[in-house]
Enzyme design. Sequence first.
Site, PDB file in Angstrom:
ATOM      1  N   ASP A   1       2.686  -5.945  -0.659  1.00 17.86           N
ATOM      2  CA  ASP A   1       2.815  -4.601  -1.199  1.00 17.86           C
ATOM      3  C   ASP A   1       3.567  -4.744  -2.520  1.00 17.86           C
ATOM      4  O   ASP A   1       4.081  -5.822  -2.840  1.00 17.86           O
ATOM      5  CB  ASP A   1       3.586  -3.727  -0.200  1.00 17.86           C
TER       6      ASP A   1
ATOM      7  N   ASP B   1       5.832  -1.805  -4.468  1.00 21.93           N
ATOM      8  CA  ASP B   1       7.119  -1.109  -4.486  1.00 21.93           C
ATOM      9  C   ASP B   1       7.927  -1.423  -3.231  1.00 21.93           C
ATOM     10  O   ASP B   1       7.443  -1.259  -2.110  1.00 21.93           O
ATOM     11  CB  ASP B   1       6.897   0.408  -4.582  1.00 21.93           C
TER      12      ASP B   1
ATOM     13  N   ASP C   1       7.138  -3.381   3.194  1.00 19.87           N
ATOM     14  CA  ASP C   1       8.446  -2.806   3.507  1.00 19.87           C
ATOM     15  C   ASP C   1       8.329  -1.450   4.184  1.00 19.87           C
ATOM     16  O   ASP C   1       9.315  -0.724   4.287  1.00 19.87           O
ATOM     17  CB  ASP C   1       9.289  -2.667   2.239  1.00 19.87           C
TER      18      ASP C   1
END
Length: 236
Positions: A11, A13, A180
């Site tokens: 991912d 961000d 995250d």
Amino acid sequence: MEKKIEAALFDCDGVIINSAADISDAVNAALKRFRMKELSYAKLKSFVGNGARVLVERAIRTSKGLPLDAPLPVEEKKCQEILKYYLDYYYSHAIVKTKLYPGFAAAVKKLWEDGIKLGIVTNKPTNILLEILEFFKIDKYFEALVGGDKVKNLKPAPDGIFMALKKLGVPASRAIMVGDSYTDIGAGHAAGTLTAACLKGMGDKKAMLAQKPEVLLGHAAEIAPAIMLANIADGR
């Protein structure tokens, strides 16, 4: 991890970059432009992870004092105008306060040198993603870039992962998705990859851990030694 890992997908961000401050500033610039109440950094940070449209919708509702599941309090045309302003502003200010997470550049260089194929699957627009990668001089390491504008269904749907793995030529059973948030872990499981959770990212840790990721990390850089050890064990 028991099988050899041939590809790592990340991912963006909260995994590659800490972009919360620039995203928050851009959302607040849009809210201010359309005469709505600006929101705190902490609140806006919690809205990141499901794509720009959802981020803006959440910000609008919260700015108006409404719960996140309330009907959108503006017409669709107005929402589109706010979204466009946010994206234009963010694109022009995407690397003002944003930083790479510790050790990430060295980690992806090591993985790349070891022959691990690398890709990014994010709900972030691809043009902004590419600009960020080029700025931090890590773009050459990634063979597959799948932004939210490239797929019909955003994570936690597996569409982006399937697209990236097809480009890399690696089966899902030999790949790991590093994220995250629950959207990353859910997308990885839906696609059939292993998953690794970054506990020091930007996402909701409780929701992420509820998805039962196979690997727990602090920062994404820690995936490099984890893959190396797994592949050594696989070769025994």
